[in-house]
Motif scaffolding. Structure first.
Motif, PDB file in Angstrom:
ATOM      1  N   LYS A  36       0.801  -1.220   0.000  1.00  9.44           N
ATOM      2  CA  LYS A  36       0.000   0.000   0.000  1.00  9.44           C
ATOM      3  C   LYS A  36       0.833   1.269   0.000  1.00  9.44           C
ATOM      4  CE  LYS A  36      -4.010  -1.912   2.375  1.00  9.44           C
ATOM      5  NZ  LYS A  36      -4.721  -1.959   3.658  1.00  9.44           N
ATOM      6  N   CYS A  37       2.107   1.173   0.347  1.00 10.03           N
ATOM      7  CA  CYS A  37       2.905   2.401   0.490  1.00 10.03           C
ATOM      8  C   CYS A  37       3.251   2.976  -0.876  1.00 10.03           C
ATOM      9  CB  CYS A  37       4.174   2.123   1.285  1.00 10.03           C
ATOM     10  SG  CYS A  37       5.188   3.611   1.433  1.00 10.03           S
TER      11      CYS A  37
ATOM     12  N   GLY B 122       4.979   5.859  -1.051  1.00 11.14           N
ATOM     13  CA  GLY B 122       6.173   6.682  -0.858  1.00 11.14           C
ATOM     14  C   GLY B 122       5.872   8.167  -0.787  1.00 11.14           C
ATOM     15  N   CYS B 123       4.636   8.522  -0.388  1.00 11.54           N
ATOM     16  CA  CYS B 123       4.243   9.937  -0.420  1.00 11.54           C
ATOM     17  C   CYS B 123       4.972  10.782   0.616  1.00 11.54           C
ATOM     18  CB  CYS B 123       2.739  10.055  -0.203  1.00 11.54           C
ATOM     19  SG  CYS B 123       2.217   9.750   1.499  1.00 11.54           S
ATOM     20  N   SER B 124       5.491  10.167   1.669  1.00  9.98           N
ATOM     21  CA  SER B 124       6.266  10.832   2.725  1.00  9.98           C
ATOM     22  C   SER B 124       5.425  11.687   3.670  1.00  9.98           C
ATOM     23  CB  SER B 124       7.392  11.709   2.146  1.00  9.98           C
ATOM     24  OG  SER B 124       8.228  10.946   1.337  1.00  9.98           O
TER      25      SER B 124
ATOM     26  N   ILE C 283      11.922   6.783   4.232  1.00  6.92           N
ATOM     27  CA  ILE C 283      11.314   5.891   3.247  1.00  6.92           C
ATOM     28  C   ILE C 283      12.446   5.346   2.388  1.00  6.92           C
ATOM     29  CG2 ILE C 283       9.535   5.639   1.475  1.00  6.92           C
ATOM     30  CD1 ILE C 283       8.372   6.714   4.079  1.00  6.92           C
TER      31      ILE C 283
ATOM     32  N   PRO D 219       8.886   2.231   4.275  1.00  2.00           N
ATOM     33  CA  PRO D 219       9.082   3.120   5.433  1.00  2.00           C
ATOM     34  C   PRO D 219       9.845   2.390   6.527  1.00  2.00           C
ATOM     35  CG  PRO D 219       6.767   3.050   4.739  1.00  2.00           C
ATOM     36  CD  PRO D 219       7.468   1.929   4.038  1.00  2.00           C
TER      37      PRO D 219
ATOM     38  N   CYS E  32      -1.306   8.629   6.979  1.00  2.00           N
ATOM     39  CA  CYS E  32      -1.136   7.779   5.794  1.00  2.00           C
ATOM     40  C   CYS E  32      -2.417   7.665   4.961  1.00  2.00           C
ATOM     41  CB  CYS E  32      -0.686   6.385   6.220  1.00  2.00           C
ATOM     42  SG  CYS E  32      -0.395   5.325   4.789  1.00  2.00           S
ATOM     43  N   PRO E  33      -2.375   8.129   3.720  1.00  2.00           N
ATOM     44  CA  PRO E  33      -3.598   8.084   2.907  1.00  2.00           C
ATOM     45  C   PRO E  33      -4.030   6.663   2.561  1.00  2.00           C
ATOM     46  CG  PRO E  33      -1.727   8.893   1.610  1.00  2.00           C
ATOM     47  CD  PRO E  33      -1.271   8.791   3.031  1.00  2.00           C
ATOM     48  N   THR E  34      -3.086   5.715   2.524  1.00  2.00           N
ATOM     49  CA  THR E  34      -3.451   4.360   2.103  1.00  2.00           C
ATOM     50  C   THR E  34      -3.640   3.415   3.291  1.00  2.00           C
ATOM     51  OG1 THR E  34      -1.120   3.775   1.906  1.00  2.00           O
ATOM     52  CG2 THR E  34      -2.205   4.578  -0.079  1.00  2.00           C
TER      53      THR E  34
ATOM     54  N   ALA F  60      -1.410   2.257   5.177  1.00  3.87           N
ATOM     55  CA  ALA F  60      -0.372   1.220   5.101  1.00  3.87           C
ATOM     56  C   ALA F  60       0.195   0.898   6.476  1.00  3.87           C
ATOM     57  CB  ALA F  60       0.752   1.692   4.170  1.00  3.87           C
TER      58      ALA F  60
HETATM   59  S1  SF4 Z   1       2.189   8.029   4.491  1.00 14.32           S
HETATM   60 FE1  SF4 Z   1       1.702   5.882   4.000  1.00 14.32          FE
HETATM   61  S2  SF4 Z   1       1.836   5.812   1.768  1.00 14.32           S
HETATM   62 FE2  SF4 Z   1       2.879   7.698   2.394  1.00 14.32          FE
HETATM   63  S3  SF4 Z   1       5.037   7.092   2.625  1.00 14.32           S
HETATM   64 FE3  SF4 Z   1       4.109   6.866   4.628  1.00 14.32          FE
HETATM   65  S4  SF4 Z   1       3.472   4.721   4.749  1.00 14.32           S
HETATM   66 FE4  SF4 Z   1       3.857   5.185   2.596  1.00 14.32          FE
END
Ligand code: SF4
Length: 1022
Positions: free
Chosen positions: A794-795, A797-799, A830, A847, A969-971, A973
């Motif tokens: 699901k990640c 990598g949006c940070s 990340i 992450p 976290c939008p997803t 994850a």
């Molecule tokens: S907020 Fe969620 S999707 Fe974005 S980098 Fe962190 S773990 Fe990944």
């Protein structure tokens, strides 16, 4: 899928033998104190003469700073409160939830009820709270007299404005113009129409440097009107991106990312498949099942090819007209692309009504029109794609608007120009000299958060209120109205846009609250008669039922495309005809967030670059041009040229180079750069070098988003860039043993087919002898046993989680030079791995916070017991015991401990910098020099949750305690919880067959584990 199964972290690692140690080892950089200049940067806040209690212009009276003799109802000092508000960016609003301590907003998250947020928040949303307390913000009215900027009082400005604008009213506004950013706010629209009624001959121009007029224009081409598009990615089985960063850069990306993640659950058999064609690696491309690096100029012919093939195969309805003729494009002859397209078209054709085709904002209107058509051909409309009524604006595009204003000024038609929250002197394209234009206007007034480039060129300046300081409203991408409520009185006497319009037009309602209530009367109701209506809307942060109505307009036929030179060319690069892409920076946007240290120091998701922009070039193009990493080159397009450093990056399309906008500021502040022109308002500002290069200089009528015809001239000069690419690599021993062997143990992945055949595939990635323990086993935890699960599937990598952690835990920024040494302080990083061909790589984001090991190697080597195991299984840090030996960090195989080489907060003691302290979370210690720090699983939140449960005489509920990273976290994850609760979500995830530990062969038993990545490649593509 890539044939080459080898993972690598950087191009340097890809090019070198696994035995060579190319990555930067820890602690091998010299320990020098920061220079004065560096200190200014990492403190991000020099020179602010703000005494908090007596800030000039602050609406709080000094006599209010008294203890409560009567406690206000519901206010308990030290207990945080949460408020809903909304933030507008580029004309779209996202609903937010703000945590406030004793009237001091300190943390931002998403409003769970908001359609574009669903409770998530991005890095920019998180970082705006730092911007609120930025001491570089403009701190008062000012005027320009005899070439020098002088402070002015609000009264002085009001006296001038009353006389000036009443004279303008007398002449019906002739000679008056307004330049404002795009806004979806009903109140701004209402004030605009009132303004136009008072000044009927005045002109109103809207200019937004980052805008998507092409989508609007494409909609007009396709439907004859503007519609809003809503995507149901959770229902889509096939997702096709035509240069669209669906999950990262749309106003509704947070909600789309959440929906996309719902459709990526291999356990439930729900796995969408995405095909992404893009010129640079994006968040959407990073998680694609099939990604093809393709120049932006080729997307148009690609869309036409898809239309031609799919329309014939599926039989497009007659009302849609004839499909595009198959383009005779050379790039479509590429065997790999051909094979991919053939498989993708078959995939789309067999799943009617279950796919989505999306065109990128930078693509021309024709491509958007074709995306609408393709969704109709694929029968997606009504299932995965819905259209809502849009606002049919006849406004010209932002570029045309600024050009028109420039011409009006040149023709002498503008005598008074009011600029509202816009910085055209910095953001205007290179072929418009807006500073010169401003100099011709007798009266210029600029309202801005900072004394920026445009303010420096204007006669009068009004300090703008931050969105957390003012009342307002804004529409979400589906039209839902959100209320923007202030969390704090304006720190520097700022006014909101609607208040300024009211002041200058002598509106009968001067207050922002009244203006918003008046404009929302039709949807909220008469709040004077029934205050509960207003309270509910403000409490919820939005007005339900205000989303736009469905639109069922019929599609019109799209005329056959005409192609420009290059759009049908081959994939190979032509050195003098490079495609140059100018795009908003994923962190700094159009440059308005440039002075935000959290964002400036955040490693870019794709490049891992901090504190700079650079020309992104693919490895093959770099070879062709004779350029290398860090080389300074001259980038030219027509008559404009810029000197920029090169960054060679995997996944960049051959023959396409990219430069982010938002850098090269000359009047941003102490973080992003400030050259003093005409003297400073308050006298004590220092000159600061600009960070990065100003890519707006290359923008022109011909080049807005991308254009062909750029050239790159190498030089022998080098420029030092601070990337986090090869820093903090896990386990140097891995380098010696062989990266190729090590990396597949760190990031584990399988295809959906492999997963279905071997659901326990992760268990076979590492084979080791029986793991013996030095300690008495099993270790028992009577109460809670905290743990975390991170789903690599699901990640994106949006940070967002990295900045959320920084905001929650008072983590400092350290400046470019310290990042270069590998001393960035973020507690969560990340890690990003590539696989396969550097031109067409696959990507994995991982992450990595502190793993909270059961057998923690850090605890065993600390000579003073500063890091120790808690009775709930956390690796606690006792800061005032730490003597800074750094043994723990050396012994940590995950490299997640961060050492304070300096007291990065020292200068906050100075009166002028004190305002920055307001951003601190009082629940978290501010660490001192010589102290080791790292992720604590937000232990302060755990304690707070336990106290709350204890007060209410109950046990903690699953999901009641969340970490900051998890919240953002939008997803979704990241999941945190109690492993002693067998019913908790985290326990459920730990029993998932995809669950694995990093470096499990070391037997350190990390509490944070991962769910392996499962890709869903098209079986036809092997
Ligand atoms: S907020 Fe969620 S999707 Fe974005 S980098 Fe962190 S773990 Fe990944």
């Amino acid at each position: 899928m890539n044939e080459d199964k080898r993972y690598w972290r950087s191009l340097a690692e890809h090019a070198t033998s696994p035995q060579q140690d190319e990555v930067q080892p820890e602690f091998e950089t010299p320990l020098e104190p920061p220079t004065q200049e560096e200190r200014r940067h990492f403190l991000k806040l020099t020179a602010a003469s703000v005494a908090l209690a007596g800030a000039a212009g602050c609406r709080w009276q000094e006599d209010h700073l008294l203890p409560h003799t009567q406690q206000p109802e519901g206010v308990v000092p030290g207990i945080p409160r949460y408020f809903m508000t909304a933030m507008e960016l580029g004309g779209a609003g996202v609903g937010l939830r703000v945590k406030s301590y004793d009237g001091r907003p300190i943390k931002i998250d998403g409003n769970p009820a908001h359609p574009d947020s669903l409770g998530a928040s991005g890095a920019r949303h998180q970082a705006t709270v730092l911007g609120l307390y930025d001491p570089d913000r403009s701190r008062g009215f000012s005027s320009l007299a005899e070439g020098r900027r002088q402070p002015a009082s609000e009264t002085e400005f009001r006296v001038f404005a009353r006389e000036h604008f009443s004279a303008l009213r007398g002449q019906k506004g002739r000679g008056l113009a307004v330049l404002a950013g795009e806004s979806s706010s009903p109140s701004v629209a209402d004030m605009k129409s009132r303004w136009q009624a008072r000044f009927p001959e005045a002109r109103w121009f809207e200019y937004e440097p980052v805008s998507s007029p092409n989508e609007r224009l494409g909609s007009k081409l396709a439907f004859g009107k503007v519609v809003r598009t809503r995507l149901a990615l959770d229902k889509a089985k096939v997702i096709v991106s035509l240069d669209a960063d669906i999950l990262g850069s749309r106003p509704d990306s947070l909600a789309l990312a959440r929906a996309w993640a719902k459709g990526r659950q291999p356990e439930s058999g729900k796995m969408s498949r995405s095909y992404v064609f893009e010129s640079s690696l994006s968040e959407t491309g990073a998680v694609a099942d099939h990604r093809f690096s393709l120049r932006a100029e080729h997307i148009k012919a690609l869309a036409a090819y898809l239309d031609s093939e799919l329309s014939h195969r599926l039989g497009a309805p007659a009302a849609l007209g004839a499909p595009q003729p198959a383009p005779a494009a050379k790039f479509l002859e590429d065997p790999a692309l051909r094979k991919l397209l053939t498989a993708m078209i078959a995939d789309l054709a067999i799943q009617p009504g279950a796919s989505v085709v999306v065109a990128g904002a930078a693509q021309p209107p024709e491509v958007h029109a074709l995306a609408y058509r393709l969704n109709a051909v694929l029968r997606n409309v009504g299932s995965t794609v819905q259209y809502l009524e849009g606002i049919d604006s006849s406004e010209p595009s932002p570029a045309e608007a600024l050009r028109a204003l420039n011409e009006e000024i040149g023709a002498g038609h503008v005598q008074t120009l009011l600029i509202l929250d816009s910085n055209p002197v910095y953001t205007a394209p290179g072929d418009i000299d807006f500073a010169a234009a401003l100099a011709k206007v007798p009266t210029t007034i600029c309202a801005s958060l900072y004394a920026d480039e445009t303010v420096n060129a204007c006669k009068w300046h009004i300090p703008l209120a931050h969105f957390l300081e003012a009342w307002g409203d804004v529409r979400a991408s589906d039209g839902t109205i959100s209320i923007q409520q202030p969390l704090i009185a304006p720190l520097y006497g700022g006014k909101s846009t609607i208040e300024i319009l009211a002041m200058l037009s002598s509106d009968e309602l001067p207050s922002g609250l009244e203006i918003v209530q008046r404009s929302l009367l039709p949807v909220v109701g008469n709040v004077a008669a029934d205050p509960r209506l207003w309270r509910k809307a403000v409490h919820d942060g939005l007005v339900p039922g205000t989303a736009a109505a469905p639109d069922h307009s019929a599609l019109r036929p799209v005329a056959p495309f005409e192609y420009a030179r290059g759009e049908l060319s081959g994939l190979e690069a032509e050195p003098g005809q490079l495609e140059l892409v100018l795009a908003p920076d994923p962190k700094l946007y159009d440059g308005r967030f440039a002075n935000n240290g959290w964002l400036m120091e955040l490693p870019d998701g794709a490049t891992k670059l901090t504190w700079d922009n650079a020309l992104l070039v693919s490895p093959s193009t770099a070879k062709l041009l004779g350029v290398t990493d860090s080389m300074l080159v001259t980038l030219s397009l027509e008559t404009e040229s810029l000197t920029v450093p090169v960054l060679v990056v995997p996944g960049q399309a051959t023959g396409s180079v990219k430069l982010y906008l938002g850098y090269g500021r000359t009047a941003a502040g102490s973080v992003a750069g400030r050259a003093i022109a005409g003297g400073s308002v308050h006298g004590e500002w220092d000159e600061q070098p600009s960070i990065g290069v100003n890519a707006y200089r290359l923008r022109s009528k011909r080049l807005w988003d991308f254009a062909r015809g750029a050239s790159v001239k190498p030089s022998s000069d080098k420029y030092r860039m601070a990337t986090t690419q090869d820093k903090h690599t896990i386990d140097r021993i891995g380098k010696v043993l062989g990266t190729e062997d090590r990396l597949p143990m760190l990031v584990r992945e399988a295809t959906l087919t492999e997963y279905e055949e071997h659901p326990d595939f992760v268990k076979h990635a590492v084979h080791h002898p029986p793991l013996l323990s030095l300690w008495k086993e099993p270790v028992k935890y009577e109460g809670h046993r905290w743990g975390m699960s991170i789903d690599l599937n699901k990640c994106t990598g949006c940070s967002g989680c990295v900045v959320a952690c920084q905001a929650e835990n008072n983590i400092p920024t350290v400046g470019k030079d310290r990042v270069y040494m590998g001393r960035e302080m973020q507690w969560l990083r990340i890690d990003r791995y590539f696989k396969g061909d550097p031109e067409q790589p696959e990507v994995v984001n991982q992450p990595v916070p502190c793993m909270q090991c059961e057998h923690a190697p850090c605890e065993q080597v600390c000579p003073v017991g500063a890091t120790s195991h808690s009775h709930e299984g956390l690796n606690d840090m006792t800061y005032n015991r730490c003597i800074g030996t750094r043994y723990c960090s050396n012994n940590c195989p995950y490299k997640v401990r961060k050492f304070n080489y300096f007291n990065f907060h020292e200068d906050l003691k100075e009166e002028k910098n004190q305002v920055q302290q307001m951003v601190y979370n009082p629940e978290v210690t501010v660490r001192f020099r010589g102290v080791m720090e790292k992720c604590t699983y937000c232990v302060q939140r755990i304690q707070e949750g336990k106290f709350r449960a204890s007060r209410e005489n109950r046990t903690l509920r699953d999901g009641e305690v969340t970490t900051a990273c998890q919240d953002s976290c939008p997803t979704q994850a990241i999941v945190f919880g109690d492993l002693n609760d067998p019913k908790s979500e985290v326990s459920r995830l730990k029993s998932n067959s995809r669950d694995y530990s990093l470096l499990e062969e070391l037997n350190v038993r990390p509490r944070t584990t991962y769910l392996a990545l499962v890709r869903n490649p098209n079986p036809e593509l092997g």
